[in-house]
Design an enzyme around this catalytic site. Sequence first.
Site, PDB file in Angstrom:
ATOM      1  CG  HIS A 132     -48.736 -71.214  61.578  1.00 29.24           C
ATOM      2  ND1 HIS A 132     -49.240 -71.361  62.857  1.00 29.24           N
ATOM      3  CD2 HIS A 132     -49.414 -70.176  61.016  1.00 29.24           C
ATOM      4  CE1 HIS A 132     -50.183 -70.448  63.048  1.00 29.24           C
ATOM      5  NE2 HIS A 132     -50.311 -69.719  61.953  1.00 29.24           N
ATOM      6  CE  LYS A 136     -46.433 -68.152  63.191  1.00 26.32           C
ATOM      7  NZ  LYS A 136     -46.401 -66.732  62.750  1.00 26.32           N
TER       8      LYS A 136
HETATM    9  P1  NAD Z   1     -42.646 -63.378  54.714  1.00 26.11           P
HETATM   10  O1  NAD Z   1     -41.272 -63.729  55.237  1.00 26.11           O
HETATM   11  O2  NAD Z   1     -43.202 -64.135  53.568  1.00 26.11           O
HETATM   12  O3  NAD Z   1     -42.668 -61.827  54.273  1.00 26.11           O
HETATM   13  C1  NAD Z   1     -42.070 -60.797  54.978  1.00 26.11           C
HETATM   14  C2  NAD Z   1     -41.661 -59.729  53.966  1.00 26.11           C
HETATM   15  O4  NAD Z   1     -41.188 -58.602  54.698  1.00 26.11           O
HETATM   16  C3  NAD Z   1     -40.518 -60.186  53.050  1.00 26.11           C
HETATM   17  O5  NAD Z   1     -40.774 -59.796  51.713  1.00 26.11           O
HETATM   18  C4  NAD Z   1     -39.301 -59.482  53.613  1.00 26.11           C
HETATM   19  O6  NAD Z   1     -38.319 -59.175  52.613  1.00 26.11           O
HETATM   20  C5  NAD Z   1     -39.934 -58.201  54.175  1.00 26.11           C
HETATM   21  N1  NAD Z   1     -39.163 -57.594  55.243  1.00 26.11           N
HETATM   22  C6  NAD Z   1     -38.475 -58.181  56.242  1.00 26.11           C
HETATM   23  N2  NAD Z   1     -37.864 -57.269  57.016  1.00 26.11           N
HETATM   24  C7  NAD Z   1     -38.195 -56.057  56.489  1.00 26.11           C
HETATM   25  C8  NAD Z   1     -37.876 -54.727  56.828  1.00 26.11           C
HETATM   26  N3  NAD Z   1     -37.070 -54.454  57.863  1.00 26.11           N
HETATM   27  N4  NAD Z   1     -38.389 -53.732  56.079  1.00 26.11           N
HETATM   28  C9  NAD Z   1     -39.198 -53.991  55.003  1.00 26.11           C
HETATM   29  N5  NAD Z   1     -39.528 -55.248  54.625  1.00 26.11           N
HETATM   30  C10 NAD Z   1     -39.023 -56.258  55.358  1.00 26.11           C
HETATM   31  O7  NAD Z   1     -43.590 -63.440  55.972  1.00 26.11           O
HETATM   32  P2  NAD Z   1     -45.207 -63.540  56.011  1.00 26.11           P
HETATM   33  O8  NAD Z   1     -45.619 -64.956  56.079  1.00 26.11           O
HETATM   34  O9  NAD Z   1     -45.781 -62.654  54.951  1.00 26.11           O
HETATM   35  O10 NAD Z   1     -45.490 -62.925  57.452  1.00 26.11           O
HETATM   36  C11 NAD Z   1     -45.083 -61.596  57.774  1.00 26.11           C
HETATM   37  C12 NAD Z   1     -45.481 -61.285  59.210  1.00 26.11           C
HETATM   38  O11 NAD Z   1     -46.905 -61.280  59.315  1.00 26.11           O
HETATM   39  C13 NAD Z   1     -44.987 -62.317  60.230  1.00 26.11           C
HETATM   40  O12 NAD Z   1     -44.644 -61.638  61.418  1.00 26.11           O
HETATM   41  C14 NAD Z   1     -46.197 -63.209  60.439  1.00 26.11           C
HETATM   42  O13 NAD Z   1     -46.192 -63.861  61.670  1.00 26.11           O
HETATM   43  C15 NAD Z   1     -47.305 -62.176  60.350  1.00 26.11           C
HETATM   44  N6  NAD Z   1     -48.640 -62.677  60.016  1.00 26.11           N
HETATM   45  C16 NAD Z   1     -49.672 -62.100  60.673  1.00 26.11           C
HETATM   46  C17 NAD Z   1     -50.977 -62.429  60.357  1.00 26.11           C
HETATM   47  C18 NAD Z   1     -52.105 -61.716  61.058  1.00 26.11           C
HETATM   48  O14 NAD Z   1     -53.303 -61.959  60.735  1.00 26.11           O
HETATM   49  N7  NAD Z   1     -51.802 -60.798  61.993  1.00 26.11           N
HETATM   50  C19 NAD Z   1     -51.230 -63.402  59.381  1.00 26.11           C
HETATM   51  C20 NAD Z   1     -50.160 -63.982  58.716  1.00 26.11           C
HETATM   52  C21 NAD Z   1     -48.850 -63.597  59.038  1.00 26.11           C
END
Ligand code: NAD
Length: 244
Positions: A132, A136
């Site tokens: 990744h 991440k």
């Molecule tokens: P990222 O860091 O780009 O985005 C996370 C967002 O959430 C940010 O804008 C941050 O400010 C916000 N955030 C953090 N804590 C918060 C809170 N307490 N309340 C509200 N908003 C909050 O991360 P990302 O790459 O978008 O990934 C987010 C999550 O999704 C991770 O856990 C990642 O592993 C997961 N993910 C899952 C899949 C899937 O298919 N299940 C795919 C990609 C990513």
Amino acid sequence: MTKIIINGYKGRMGQALVACAPQHRGLELAAKIDVGDDLATVIGQGDVVIDFSSHTTTVAVATLCAQHGKALIIGTTGHTDTDVFEIRALGKKIPMVWASNFSTGVNTLFWLTRKAAEILGPDFDLEVVEMHHRLKKDAPSGTAKSLAEILAQVRKLHLNQAARHGRHGIVGERTPSEIGVHSIRGGDVVGDHTVIFANTGERVELTHKASSRDTFANGALRAAGWVVKQAPGIYDMQDVLGLK
Ligand code: NAD
């Protein structure tokens, strides 16, 4: 119309969800929030919360959804055992789709991994490798954990005991009861997963490579339209896709 609330909309996945949502007939974006906003103030506007914010907030989000009778899509990964226990309890009150990966391709990979492990049998050594982007936060990826869990189920092993997270030093010869799980980080890789089945004289590798977060976003949006029609319980993407 199913009204959705996106939590974490400023993030990489959140932005993909906001961009893809208009293409889903039957869904309407009711609210989008991020750090500094309070889900409690907008939860009444939606039917389902799609949470791709942080694993540290999933229990609080699920608790609020349960209090208000709203469905929940959990996209975050990296939960602790305590989180998992609490989310499972809350999943008895509301319908949730909780998936380490929302892409159709990866859910096909889950299916193929189980089939291959069953067919190839115990002589094949099992290793999972994921890569990744450099930003991440959790490792191994939730998808790699799901793949390793499928392998452990087929082999009747406990993943906590069987998993070998990387190897370093004089670790000795590989035993048949271990499942290697290896995380590579770098650049802007959206998500690569390979399951290796290695025997003397031959090797099978199953690989999925995601090149756009839209694949996860569209899966999560599809799940949102589906979950609001379900009875309370915890479902995964294989339920949504009818792969079970
Ligand atoms: P990222 O860091 O780009 O985005 C996370 C967002 O959430 C940010 O804008 C941050 O400010 C916000 N955030 C953090 N804590 C918060 C809170 N307490 N309340 C509200 N908003 C909050 O991360 P990302 O790459 O978008 O990934 C987010 C999550 O999704 C991770 O856990 C990642 O592993 C997961 N993910 C899952 C899949 C899937 O298919 N299940 C795919 C990609 C990513």
